[in-house]
Design an enzyme around this catalytic site. Sequence first.
Site, mmCIF file in Angstrom:
data_model
loop_
_atom_site.group_PDB
_atom_site.id
_atom_site.type_symbol
_atom_site.label_atom_id
_atom_site.label_comp_id
_atom_site.label_asym_id
_atom_site.label_seq_id
_atom_site.Cartn_x
_atom_site.Cartn_y
_atom_site.Cartn_z
ATOM 1 N N ARG A 1 -4.964 -10.063 -1.377
ATOM 2 C CA ARG A 1 -4.169 -9.487 -2.239
ATOM 3 C C ARG A 1 -3.650 -10.617 -2.937
ATOM 4 N NH1 ARG A 1 -0.484 -5.522 1.253
ATOM 5 N NH2 ARG A 1 -1.358 -6.525 2.960
ATOM 6 N N CYS B 1 -0.585 -12.873 1.699
ATOM 7 C CA CYS B 1 -0.396 -11.530 2.068
ATOM 8 C C CYS B 1 -0.422 -11.459 3.587
ATOM 9 C CB CYS B 1 -1.397 -10.802 1.075
ATOM 10 S SG CYS B 1 -2.851 -11.272 1.119
#
Lengths: 154, 288
Positions: free
Chosen positions: B251, B246
């Site tokens: 994430r 990410c």
Amino acid sequence: MDGVGQRRARPHREVSPALSRQQQIAVLVEHHQNPRYAGVLEVADVAMPGGSPECGGSVVIYLKAGEEGRIQRLSFTGQGDIISQAATSMILEQVMENGLTMNEVLALDYDAFVDRVGREAVGSRTRNATLGLSTLKSAVRKCQKDRLHADSAA
Amino acid sequence: MEQEIEKKGYAHPEALVTTEWVAENLNDTENVRIVESDEDVLLYDIGHVPNAVKVDWVEDLNDPINRDYLDPEHFAQLMQEKGISPDTMVVFYGDKNNWWATYALWVFRLFGHDNVKVMDGGRIKWEAEGREMTQEVPSFPRTEYPVPERDDEKIRAFKDDVMAHLEKRGPLVDVRSPGEYSGELLHMPDYPQEGALRGGHIPGAANVPWARAVREDGTFKSAGELREIYEGEVGLSESDDVVAYCRIGERSSHTWFVLSYLLGYDNVRNYDGSWTEWGNAVRAPIER
């Protein structure tokens, strides 16, 4: 947020009777639950976005300029963590209640503001705490620039 | 109660526990440590699951100077302070659909702490169910935790690994938002130091925003629903060697958890350098 965190040395400074960490948090939570100057300002001269909706927090600052470098109205919308949203509410309240001019807003000190928000509560999240102030300064700069262009075009 | 998880068909259903399980086991502090890991750093202070301790990804899990995670000595120290032994079952939960909970779990796994679980639904589900919250910070006896070795090979990828992965056309999953993936969002306004000089994605990466793996109530989608996304749409398969990324790897740790635990992929690595490294690296190939 979405950044690589680093513990930073905190400059020593005299701080007026400090609130405890829990009291600082209570103030932040209260602002988060009852944000001052919240909402879209339809008549704004500038709508300035800041931050990240995906990470940490994001705000949009709405600014309506007054006469002679004054600020007539301010508001904000945003989403994100308690610190970023509450601190935005706090800075808008500070500016409006004290009737600060645009230049006075640009002169506001980030460190002093973090002290006011509460260093103990903010910890390493100083960028979240200054998101509202930095976006407000960007809004002021854009407003001043637009006015300059308008004046020179006239 | 755990049938709720069983019936979702995961490869490793034992990696999840329900909120009900946590409610019933939160007093088993000798064997279980509940850890809250949030993006919103004040949430724990305004109320948390009773007997939960807080682990903050910035203060606790990152090295304060270098861009890296804490070293093994500090990890052992952190475990001792939180009253965690090498065999303690650690149950993570947090805000944002357990995004930061899976990130903390991934860091724990780097240090070989494998007895880890996630509370399905995270903080939002616990709150929605009106379960008990407290502001009381628990204190547990200091434990013995030998300094572990950190394994950066199995579940972590560095830039050179990704470069090699790219050369052999290995599958990559970019879990950022479509705007970040397309290069439309170069950096966040006012956060230029967190951005990248170039926008786009690593060539060949598929875009599956991380939160597609969860339902509205914060729980993970069923294995069937997840397969439809990662296998049906993206074409991944269980035997693939997958790299997820990410912006800084938080994430993508969520997607790493989904692929590794819920779908049972054995070779998934999280590239924590992610776009803040790749998008700034000279001559790193980029696709838009």
